[in-house]
Design an enzyme around this catalytic site. Structure first.
Site, mmCIF file in Angstrom:
data_model
loop_
_atom_site.group_PDB
_atom_site.id
_atom_site.type_symbol
_atom_site.label_atom_id
_atom_site.label_comp_id
_atom_site.label_asym_id
_atom_site.label_seq_id
_atom_site.Cartn_x
_atom_site.Cartn_y
_atom_site.Cartn_z
ATOM 1 N N HIS A 70 -1.143 -3.948 1.177
ATOM 2 C CA HIS A 70 -0.978 -2.954 2.231
ATOM 3 C C HIS A 70 -2.240 -2.957 3.091
ATOM 4 O O HIS A 70 -3.330 -3.286 2.611
ATOM 5 C CB HIS A 70 -0.794 -1.561 1.637
ATOM 6 C CG HIS A 70 0.511 -1.360 0.946
ATOM 7 N ND1 HIS A 70 1.078 -0.117 0.792
ATOM 8 C CD2 HIS A 70 1.367 -2.228 0.354
ATOM 9 C CE1 HIS A 70 2.226 -0.220 0.149
ATOM 10 N NE2 HIS A 70 2.415 -1.502 -0.135
ATOM 11 N N CYS A 84 0.955 5.508 1.278
ATOM 12 C CA CYS A 84 1.839 5.658 0.116
ATOM 13 C C CYS A 84 1.004 6.146 -1.075
ATOM 14 O O CYS A 84 -0.227 6.231 -0.976
ATOM 15 C CB CYS A 84 2.501 4.317 -0.203
ATOM 16 S SG CYS A 84 1.357 3.088 -0.885
ATOM 17 N N GLU A 131 -4.164 -0.606 4.128
ATOM 18 C CA GLU A 131 -5.260 0.223 3.623
ATOM 19 C C GLU A 131 -6.018 -0.467 2.495
ATOM 20 O O GLU A 131 -7.246 -0.466 2.466
ATOM 21 C CB GLU A 131 -4.731 1.567 3.105
ATOM 22 C CG GLU A 131 -3.966 2.387 4.111
ATOM 23 C CD GLU A 131 -2.459 2.164 4.030
ATOM 24 O OE1 GLU A 131 -2.013 1.001 4.090
ATOM 25 O OE2 GLU A 131 -1.733 3.162 3.928
ATOM 26 N N CYS A 166 -1.857 3.642 -2.041
ATOM 27 C CA CYS A 166 -2.957 3.611 -1.081
ATOM 28 C C CYS A 166 -3.749 4.916 -1.094
ATOM 29 O O CYS A 166 -4.980 4.904 -0.985
ATOM 30 C CB CYS A 166 -2.427 3.306 0.311
ATOM 31 S SG CYS A 166 -1.788 1.622 0.445
#
Length: 156
Positions: free
Chosen positions: A54, A84, A56, A87
């Site tokens: 992801h 999410c 992040e 993260c």
């Protein structure tokens, strides 16, 4: 001259556009400290076949390498979509001082839309959160992606 919140979010939006061009869900992220960029990244799950790739997570990893420290004390993380749970936990565990995100994620968001992972004391760090910053810009990029997905599904 030090950069400001809009400058950092514009860079994150640029990362989201790169993800869009690469066929990834268009999420971009930037880690900044003292008015300067430490790292920038975008989603790369499809390319890397890595479920943790992801924006992040990738930006946090790069910033930690840049600082030569896993603690991102004094850092702000800018992201174009609400983090999410994975993260959000990484943000807290990295001790990010502040999170600024643009669009809400009503399906998978964990920093307001579906509870707030960052509010739990188990992480030992509760970053400040600014939500909805430049939201419409991020939503426009996401809409482009999901419109193209729907068109492909219909065979067009």
């Amino acid at each position: 001259m030090a950069m400001l919140d809009p400058d950092f979010m514009l860079l994150a939006l640029g990362e989201a556009r790169r993800a869009l061009e690469e066929g990834e869900i268009p999420v971009g992220s930037v880690v900044a400290k003292d008015g300067a960029v430490l790292s920038a990244a975008h989603n790369r799950r499809e390319q890397t076949k890595d479920p943790t790739a992801h924006a992040e997570i990738l930006a946090i990893r790069l910033a930690a390498q840049e600082l030569q420290d896993w603690r991102l004390d004094g850092c702000t993380l800018y992201v174009t979509l609400e983090p999410c749970p994975m993260c959000a936990a990484a943000i807290a565990l990295a001790r990010v001082r502040k999170l600024v995100f643009a669009a809400y994620d009503f399906d998978n968001g964990a920093v307001g839309s579906n509870g707030n992972v960052l509010a739990h004391p188990i992480f030992g760090c509760a970053p400040q959160v600014q939500s909805g910053f430049m939201r419409s810009d991020a939503e426009s990029i996401l809409e482009l992606f999901f419109t193209s997905v729907r068109i492909k599904r219909r065979g067009g």
